[in-house]
Design an enzyme around this catalytic site. Sequence first.
Site, PDB file in Angstrom:
ATOM      1  N   ASP A 134       1.032  -1.450   0.407  1.00 32.30           N
ATOM      2  CA  ASP A 134       0.488   0.260   0.136  1.00 32.30           C
ATOM      3  C   ASP A 134       1.029   0.909  -0.722  1.00 32.30           C
ATOM      4  O   ASP A 134       1.691   1.076  -0.415  1.00 32.30           O
ATOM      5  CB  ASP A 134      -1.195  -0.405   0.960  1.00 32.30           C
ATOM      6  CG  ASP A 134      -2.410   0.715   0.895  1.00 32.30           C
ATOM      7  OD1 ASP A 134      -2.542   1.768   0.364  1.00 32.30           O
ATOM      8  OD2 ASP A 134      -2.979   0.556   1.066  1.00 32.30           O
ATOM      9  N   GLU A 145     -11.144   5.693   3.439  1.00 27.97           N
ATOM     10  CA  GLU A 145      -9.752   5.546   4.612  1.00 27.97           C
ATOM     11  C   GLU A 145      -9.882   5.808   6.014  1.00 27.97           C
ATOM     12  O   GLU A 145     -11.063   6.141   6.117  1.00 27.97           O
ATOM     13  CB  GLU A 145      -8.862   6.107   3.858  1.00 27.97           C
ATOM     14  CG  GLU A 145      -8.295   4.688   2.572  1.00 27.97           C
ATOM     15  CD  GLU A 145      -7.124   5.113   2.080  1.00 27.97           C
ATOM     16  OE1 GLU A 145      -6.080   4.659   2.706  1.00 27.97           O
ATOM     17  OE2 GLU A 145      -6.825   5.652   0.682  1.00 27.97           O
TER      18      GLU A 145
END
Length: 608
Positions: free
Chosen positions: A294, A481
Amino acid sequence: MENNYFKYVVGLLLLIMLSCKEKMKINKEEIIEQKVDSLLKLMTLEEKIGQMSQIRHFEKSAKKQISSKFIGSIIHTQGPLPGKTAKDWQKKFTDLQKQALKTRLGIPLLFGVDAVHGQNTFEGATIFPHNIGLGAANNPHLVEEIAKITALESQATGFNWVFSPCIAIPLNEKWGRIYEAFSESTQITANLTRASVKGHQGDLTDNTTVMATAKHFIGDGATDYGVEGGETTLTKDQVYNLLLEPYRVAVEEKVGAVMASFNTMNGISMHAHKALLTDTLKGQLKFDGIVVSDWKAYSRFGGNDIINAGIDMVMAVDGDLSKFQEGLHKGLENGEVSLARIDDAVKRILRQKFRLNLFDNPFSKTSLTKEIGKEQHRIIAKQAVRESMVLLKNEDKILPIAKETKKIVVVGEHANSSGLQSGGWSINWQGTKGNYKGSTNILEGINKIAKGNVVYDADATKNHFDADVAIIVVGEIPYAEFFGDIGHESNQLQLTLTEKHKKYINTYADKGVKTVVVLISGRPLVVTDDIDKSDAFIAAWLPGSEGDGVAEVLFGDYNFKGKLPHSWPKYVEDYKGKYGPNFWDNSIEPLFKLGYGLQYLQLKSALK
């Protein structure tokens, strides 16, 4: 006797055909492995490390880096767009691909995008309900069709790789990404994972499909208190029994990539967790694709530790490229990283590029641009909207609303905004609050269907108390997120409706107007009192670009089909612990259990 003989012969022929087909698959894979091995032998260390690198397309030196740093992948994220039109996007990525093909070995690029509910980064594309809504619909065939369309519209804008599906098992409604996951049920998640990977990938050599990514491995939705990137304190058995099955299914379906998670387990960053990334995922599950990191993982989670743990491709963005490439080079020189580990990573990347047939067919077809947002795609998206809605209350059968109702008042800004109804990862990373190209909103749908007078009261101040029914649309603002974590310092999100939205309901309910509440949210909220106050209450989740599908169910053109993909909370106090009330405290009763959902018993029109 002749009939039995005929059946025997047909059966034998089918077995032979299946056997030949399997042999062809094996031979094809053997040929790919030979090509990978041959190409690997020709590569310098710099070229190998370059293949392990992913950068953003809009970096000023992107073209130069592709040539001099031998970049393996390009990512599109929040920031400058590749262009105004789909053809502009394709041209941008074609130019970058041509740059890669000019390098010594001509290894093509992978182009990745966060297409998590449709090609949601391109305005005008079909945007589907987020995964939590698809979990409510629980229709694998529909999920597969949605993934096919997402793949097609992603290819039409120049991408051959999507970072989807998210197959987390959320344990706490405070987690800001809960809507990206299908359900708290492992079985529902596994079933829909299979459908999603099938739909995205299909025949990978066909450039109407894309490489899918199962994410985020592992424990992303199971962190303590629902904190994005927090500690996951589940036992090994709990991880294996509750969280691993969707990944097992994804690997069975030959998913091309798995993305590592931000969370930690036993204090070890998942990006540096060799026991899970290498021993479990690559070893036990036999995953042979790419483990991708990520955001900025190299500098954030331990440098070469993440490579040794099993990361194959690194999102080396925002200044991380030099740190990664130079750091890995030094790691090899000083013995910190082995050449065998680097070769394994590069082989996995090359393997997927050959499976995608990128060496023979590296560019998107310009003819695909006409597929973006087309009517057939929107019909499927609207079906998903209808099937995802969950009816929680319908007192005195106020629903369905008669189309001939004399006066209907529609209340709330969410009713008149496709952006608010779509949530995060919609046009922008954190979503958008206005209407966007190609979309319809809930108010437009009501206006299209209702035959009486429809008035709009955005903030419940117009006092249309003579209305026969009030359709009150409330919910959360878009988030993505960590910005969506309840309790995060950057936001004011909460597990309940805002006072403003409670006022919308109370204003009309207190005047005796029949109230139908439509909740737009990325998670179950504590709305016990609001449900009591309402005559009907619907969880519509985040329906995406086809908001008029909500109206079709409210007015009885279609029945409710959705069932809760999560147990529904009764009190905010139930979330004082690490996990939600369904994990693991059986003494806490939810307001509605997993799988709850009402339907119309009868409709004037035939049920659809």
